[in-house]
Design a protein around this motif. Structure first.
Motif, short mmCIF file in Angstrom:
data_model
loop_
_atom_site.label_atom_id
_atom_site.label_comp_id
_atom_site.label_asym_id
_atom_site.label_seq_id
_atom_site.Cartn_x
_atom_site.Cartn_y
_atom_site.Cartn_z
N LEU A 17 11.55 -3.92 7.22
CA LEU A 17 11.14 -4.97 6.53
C LEU A 17 12.47 -5.69 5.71
O LEU A 17 12.68 -6.77 5.37
CB LEU A 17 10.06 -4.76 5.57
N GLN A 103 5.34 -11.33 7.50
CA GLN A 103 3.98 -11.22 7.30
C GLN A 103 3.35 -10.57 8.29
O GLN A 103 2.51 -9.87 7.90
CB GLN A 103 3.51 -12.64 7.29
N GLN A 106 4.12 -6.81 8.07
CA GLN A 106 3.49 -6.29 6.69
C GLN A 106 2.01 -6.10 6.99
O GLN A 106 1.40 -4.87 6.64
CB GLN A 106 3.67 -7.42 5.48
N ILE A 111 1.75 -2.93 4.59
CA ILE A 111 2.91 -2.86 3.67
C ILE A 111 2.51 -4.04 2.65
O ILE A 111 2.24 -5.15 3.13
CB ILE A 111 4.07 -3.25 4.20
N ARG A 112 2.46 -3.71 1.20
CA ARG A 112 2.23 -4.45 0.10
C ARG A 112 3.38 -4.61 -0.68
O ARG A 112 3.74 -3.49 -1.04
CB ARG A 112 0.89 -3.89 -0.43
N LEU A 113 3.91 -5.74 -1.04
CA LEU A 113 5.04 -5.77 -1.98
C LEU A 113 4.67 -5.69 -3.53
O LEU A 113 3.30 -6.18 -3.67
CB LEU A 113 5.80 -7.05 -1.83
N ARG A 134 3.85 0.52 -0.07
CA ARG A 134 4.14 -0.31 -1.07
C ARG A 134 5.64 -0.65 -1.59
O ARG A 134 6.34 0.39 -1.40
CB ARG A 134 3.45 -0.12 -2.47
#
Length: 135
Positions: A17, A103, A106, A111-113, A134
């Motif tokens: 990412l 996007q 993710q 996956i979360r920012l 994360r």
């Protein structure tokens, strides 16, 4: 998978990412540079249109200063401006595609920012296993 393998897999996903983000940033930077160049071309076009077409005009071509007339230079600058606009348009489309790809990546890998200082991984309280990454 063991805990070490899960952690390695998570790190690989985050690295992938991050590479996508860096590529997106490079495209955005190139768009910015070309926008500046496009703006400079528009100023030159605006100035040359006000001048007599027979007037002397100097143009830098490949590091060599050449003497031409405004009438000869204006079409060339307009052509370059058109090419710059096309390249900017193409790069902007690539940037949008890259953002969409990030996007989807993710979402696919859950996956979360997060902002610095926030919890790094969310764990399921019943199993104690992490099901979300994360960054």
């Amino acid at each position: 998978l063991g805990m070490a393998e899960q952690q390695q897999a998570a790190q690989a996903l985050v690295a992938q990412l991050q590479a996508m983000k860096e590529e997106g940033n490079a495209i955005a930077q190139k768009i910015s540079e070309l926008d500046q160049e496009r703006h400079e071309h528009s100023l030159v076009i605006e100035t040359l249109q006000k001048l007599d077409t027979g007037r002397k005009c100097y143009r830098m071509i490949g590091g060599v200063l050449t003497e031409r007339t405004c009438g000869e230079v204006l079409p060339a600058v307009k052509e370059n401006m058109g090419k710059l606009e096309q390249v900017c348009s193409d790069l902007y489309q690539r940037l949008q595609d890259k953002e969409k790809e990030m996007q989807e990546f993710q979402s696919k890998h859950n996956i979360r920012l997060t902002r610095p200082g926030q919890q790094q991984q969310k764990t399921d309280s019943s199993t104690g296993k992490s099901d979300e990454y994360r960054v």
